[in-house]
Design a protein around this motif. Structure first.
Motif, PDB file in Angstrom:
ATOM      1  N   GLN A  43      63.342 -11.342  54.179  1.00 59.36           N
ATOM      2  CA  GLN A  43      63.142  -9.644  53.013  1.00 59.36           C
ATOM      3  C   GLN A  43      61.627  -9.960  52.973  1.00 59.36           C
ATOM      4  O   GLN A  43      61.181  -9.065  52.174  1.00 59.36           O
ATOM      5  N   ALA A  50      59.193  -7.846  55.607  1.00 63.09           N
ATOM      6  CA  ALA A  50      59.479  -6.759  54.599  1.00 63.09           C
ATOM      7  C   ALA A  50      58.683  -5.713  53.802  1.00 63.09           C
ATOM      8  O   ALA A  50      58.304  -5.398  53.760  1.00 63.09           O
ATOM      9  N   LEU A  51      59.223  -6.431  52.339  1.00 63.28           N
ATOM     10  CA  LEU A  51      58.479  -6.542  51.481  1.00 63.28           C
ATOM     11  C   LEU A  51      56.914  -6.604  52.157  1.00 63.28           C
ATOM     12  O   LEU A  51      56.343  -6.097  50.608  1.00 63.28           O
ATOM     13  N   SER A  97      62.968  -1.653  45.869  1.00 61.66           N
ATOM     14  CA  SER A  97      62.182  -2.636  47.112  1.00 61.66           C
ATOM     15  C   SER A  97      61.816  -4.268  46.667  1.00 61.66           C
ATOM     16  O   SER A  97      62.091  -5.076  47.135  1.00 61.66           O
ATOM     17  N   ASN A 120      64.982  -5.724  45.750  1.00 63.62           N
ATOM     18  CA  ASN A 120      66.011  -6.478  47.448  1.00 63.62           C
ATOM     19  C   ASN A 120      65.457  -7.829  47.810  1.00 63.62           C
ATOM     20  O   ASN A 120      66.075  -8.198  48.530  1.00 63.62           O
ATOM     21  N   ALA A 121      64.300  -7.835  47.125  1.00 65.97           N
ATOM     22  CA  ALA A 121      63.644  -9.109  48.462  1.00 65.97           C
ATOM     23  C   ALA A 121      63.986 -10.291  47.545  1.00 65.97           C
ATOM     24  O   ALA A 121      63.621 -11.617  48.355  1.00 65.97           O
ATOM     25  N   HIS A 122      64.821 -10.098  46.463  1.00 69.56           N
ATOM     26  CA  HIS A 122      64.830 -11.496  45.794  1.00 69.56           C
ATOM     27  C   HIS A 122      66.509 -12.175  46.826  1.00 69.56           C
ATOM     28  O   HIS A 122      66.875 -10.909  47.362  1.00 69.56           O
ATOM     29  N   TRP A 123      67.000 -13.112  46.816  1.00 69.00           N
ATOM     30  CA  TRP A 123      67.755 -13.665  47.423  1.00 69.00           C
ATOM     31  C   TRP A 123      68.511 -14.727  46.120  1.00 69.00           C
ATOM     32  O   TRP A 123      67.779 -15.710  45.066  1.00 69.00           O
TER      33      TRP A 123
END
Length: 140
Positions: free
Chosen positions: A9, A12-13, A35, A38-41
């Motif tokens: 992720q 992609a970021l 965007s 969405n990169a956080h987990w």
């Protein structure tokens, strides 16, 4: 822009940030924020804080008008981790940029934002912290 090689992720970021830097007008603020979010987990609160600062710092450089919304991400995690003093928020973010072995390494741009811009955002950080703390208390 960031040159993360893992996890996927962040790779992609980093690609998204490069596109956003080259063609800023191509992405709406809503797409930009989504965007970044969405990169956080999922992880523990304090590791999330470190990762979040590394993730949002380049975004704050690219779209400074979104800074208040972006800094709410690590601030929410700080509150979830038990922080109840807004006076520590700036120091925590700065520590994420200067830590020897961070959970997620900030990019050069991100480190520059965290060390040069972030320390001057005390009033904004305080306002966002107080708002988010109040919202968290109301949810309980």
């Amino acid at each position: 822009m960031p040159t993360w090689t893992s996890p996927p992720q962040l790779v992609a970021l980093a690609a998204f940030y490069a596109q956003a830097q080259a063609h800023s007008e191509t992405f709406s603020d809503a797409v930009f924020l989504e965007s970044v979010k969405n990169a956080h987990w999922p992880t523990n609160c304090w590791s999330y804080v470190e990762a979040s600062f590394a993730i949002i710092a380049p975004a704050c450089l690219l779209r400074p008008h979104l800074t208040a919304e972006l800094i709410a991400l690590p601030i929410d995690a700080m509150i979830a981790g038990g922080l109840d003093n807004a006076g520590q928020v700036i120091a925590i973010g700065l520590a994420c940029a200067t830590r020897d072995a961070p959970y997620v390494e900030p990019s050069e741009e991100g480190r520059r934002w965290l060390t040069q811009v972030w320390p001057g955002l005390g009033e904004l950080a305080e306002a966002v912290f107080q708002t988010r703390l109040q919202e968290a208390m109301e949810e309980e």
